[in-house]
Design a protein around this motif. Structure first.
Motif, PDB file in Angstrom:
ATOM      1  N   GLY A 197       0.844   6.713  -6.876  1.00 14.98           N
ATOM      2  CA  GLY A 197      -0.071   7.785  -6.508  1.00 14.98           C
ATOM      3  C   GLY A 197      -1.503   7.328  -6.352  1.00 14.98           C
ATOM      4  N   VAL A 198      -1.700   6.047  -5.985  1.00 15.79           N
ATOM      5  CA  VAL A 198      -3.053   5.520  -5.811  1.00 15.79           C
ATOM      6  C   VAL A 198      -3.172   4.847  -4.452  1.00 15.79           C
ATOM      7  CG1 VAL A 198      -3.402   5.147  -8.280  1.00 15.79           C
ATOM      8  CG2 VAL A 198      -2.471   3.297  -6.878  1.00 15.79           C
ATOM      9  N   ASP A 199      -4.407   4.749  -3.990  1.00 17.01           N
ATOM     10  CA  ASP A 199      -4.708   4.036  -2.753  1.00 17.01           C
ATOM     11  C   ASP A 199      -5.365   2.712  -3.141  1.00 17.01           C
ATOM     12  OD1 ASP A 199      -5.477   3.071  -0.338  1.00 17.01           O
ATOM     13  OD2 ASP A 199      -6.776   4.742   0.212  1.00 17.01           O
ATOM     14  N   GLU A 205       0.821  -1.205   0.000  1.00 19.02           N
ATOM     15  CA  GLU A 205       0.000   0.000   0.000  1.00 19.02           C
ATOM     16  C   GLU A 205       0.857   1.258   0.000  1.00 19.02           C
ATOM     17  OE1 GLU A 205      -3.220   2.089   2.997  1.00 19.02           O
ATOM     18  OE2 GLU A 205      -3.211  -0.095   2.795  1.00 19.02           O
ATOM     19  N   THR A 206       1.948   1.239   0.782  1.00 19.93           N
ATOM     20  CA  THR A 206       2.819   2.411   0.855  1.00 19.93           C
ATOM     21  C   THR A 206       3.525   2.646  -0.469  1.00 19.93           C
ATOM     22  OG1 THR A 206       3.179   1.981   3.213  1.00 19.93           O
ATOM     23  CG2 THR A 206       4.730   3.460   2.111  1.00 19.93           C
ATOM     24  N   HIS A 207       4.052   1.586  -1.081  1.00 20.18           N
ATOM     25  CA  HIS A 207       4.716   1.731  -2.372  1.00 20.18           C
ATOM     26  C   HIS A 207       3.731   2.186  -3.453  1.00 20.18           C
ATOM     27  CE1 HIS A 207       8.900   0.259  -1.906  1.00 20.18           C
ATOM     28  NE2 HIS A 207       8.408  -0.382  -0.860  1.00 20.18           N
ATOM     29  N   ALA A 208       2.504   1.697  -3.378  1.00 20.99           N
ATOM     30  CA  ALA A 208       1.504   2.107  -4.369  1.00 20.99           C
ATOM     31  C   ALA A 208       1.219   3.596  -4.262  1.00 20.99           C
ATOM     32  CB  ALA A 208       0.220   1.308  -4.169  1.00 20.99           C
ATOM     33  N   ARG A 209       1.135   4.090  -3.043  1.00 22.87           N
ATOM     34  CA  ARG A 209       0.865   5.519  -2.862  1.00 22.87           C
ATOM     35  C   ARG A 209       2.058   6.366  -3.292  1.00 22.87           C
ATOM     36  NH1 ARG A 209      -2.052   5.092   3.068  1.00 22.87           N
ATOM     37  NH2 ARG A 209      -4.179   4.753   2.309  1.00 22.87           N
ATOM     38  N   GLU A 210       3.260   5.908  -2.957  1.00 20.26           N
ATOM     39  CA  GLU A 210       4.452   6.707  -3.238  1.00 20.26           C
ATOM     40  C   GLU A 210       4.859   6.637  -4.707  1.00 20.26           C
ATOM     41  OE1 GLU A 210       5.599   8.742  -1.231  1.00 20.26           O
ATOM     42  OE2 GLU A 210       4.780   8.089   0.685  1.00 20.26           O
TER      43      GLU A 210
END
Length: 274
Positions: free
Chosen positions: A180-182, A172-177
């Motif tokens: 740019g998605v949750d 989840e953290t890598h996806a956001r960073e």
């Protein structure tokens, strides 16, 4: 030569690193901002600090869907009326435009959101595989992100390692960073399609409504549709922070221009065909 990897910090070292960060120049000002905003774990007065939802949330697609229906069907009704068609023909044309436009909007929205969701899910699977095959490289990659934002290297590595203890949290953290998605907040294609269908239909019915109740003059449809456009524009001001009357008048003017153009074309084509 293999890159140097900072060793993980034990509890006391991590605490010391945090204290060192807070003692750095400008840290007091940053900490003050955190305290004023009610940051958890910090002492100090709690002050509500909120922002508008700049994405518009559900309001934006709903209102813009209604405006699409209003403008497109007002233009259609005005064009058919300009050709000197009967009231029945105008009503049937307006209803046909409503159904066709609503299904078109729903299909387009469903395809768009479904495609975006499938792309994100595919990228998440790629990232999940990278986390499984190259965990240390992914830790360093995440630490580098935090370091680029001003976090001290040792502390950035410690934070990255702690986040990587839980594979789902790491993903989840890598996806956001990186993307740019949750992952837990991906939009639903069906919800997007249904909401687009309903909002377009709600807007498109207004120019047709006077003819359905027996009106024979185009002016009733124009006045009702322009009133709806003004109301939609005023509601949009909640998202844009513009003056409600400015936003309403702007949308009214755009709708009136579209109706005038299509009415003129209807008059011209009606004369030519007739």
């Amino acid at each position: 030569m293999a890159p140097l990897v900072a060793p993980p910090l034990c509890g006391s070292e991590a605490e010391a690193a945090v204290m060192e960060q807070e003692a750095a120049p400008g840290a007091e000002e940053r900490t003050g901002r955190l305290r004023r905003s009610g940051h958890p774990g910090r002492s100090g007065p709690d002050i509500n600090h909120t922002h508008r939802d700049v994405s518009g949330g559900w309001l934006r697609p709903t209102v813009f869907g209604a405006m699409d229906g209003l403008v497109s069907n007002l233009g259609l009704v005005a064009g058919v009326a300009g050709s000197s068609a009967s009231s029945q023909t105008i009503a049937v044309s307006g209803l046909a435009g409503l159904v066709a436009g609503a299904f078109s909007m729903a299909a387009g929205e469903y395809t768009s959101v479904a495609s975006q969701r499938e792309l994100v899910q595919a990228e998440l699977e790629v990232e999940r595989g990278e986390l499984r095959r190259h965990p240390e490289e992914e830790v360093r990659e995440l630490a580098a992100v935090y370091e680029s934002r001003g976090v001290e290297r040792r502390l950035a590595m410690e934070v990255a390692r702690q986040l990587h203890r839980d594979p789902e949290q790491a993903l989840e953290t890598h996806a956001r960073e990186e993307l740019g998605v949750d992952p837990s907040g991906l939009p639903s294609p069906m919800v997007a399609a249904v909401s687009s269908f309903l909002s377009f239909s709600a807007g498109a019915i207004l120019p047709v409504l006077p003819y359905l109740v027996g009106a024979t003059s185009l002016w009733y449809a124009v006045v009702l549709a322009l009133a709806g456009l003004f109301a939609c524009g005023a509601v949009v001001a909640r998202v844009t922070a513009r003056q409600w009357w400015f936003s309403g008048l702007r949308q009214l003017a755009l709708g009136a221009a579209a109706a005038a153009v299509t009415y003129g074309l209807g008059v011209a084509f009606g004369t030519a065909v007739g």
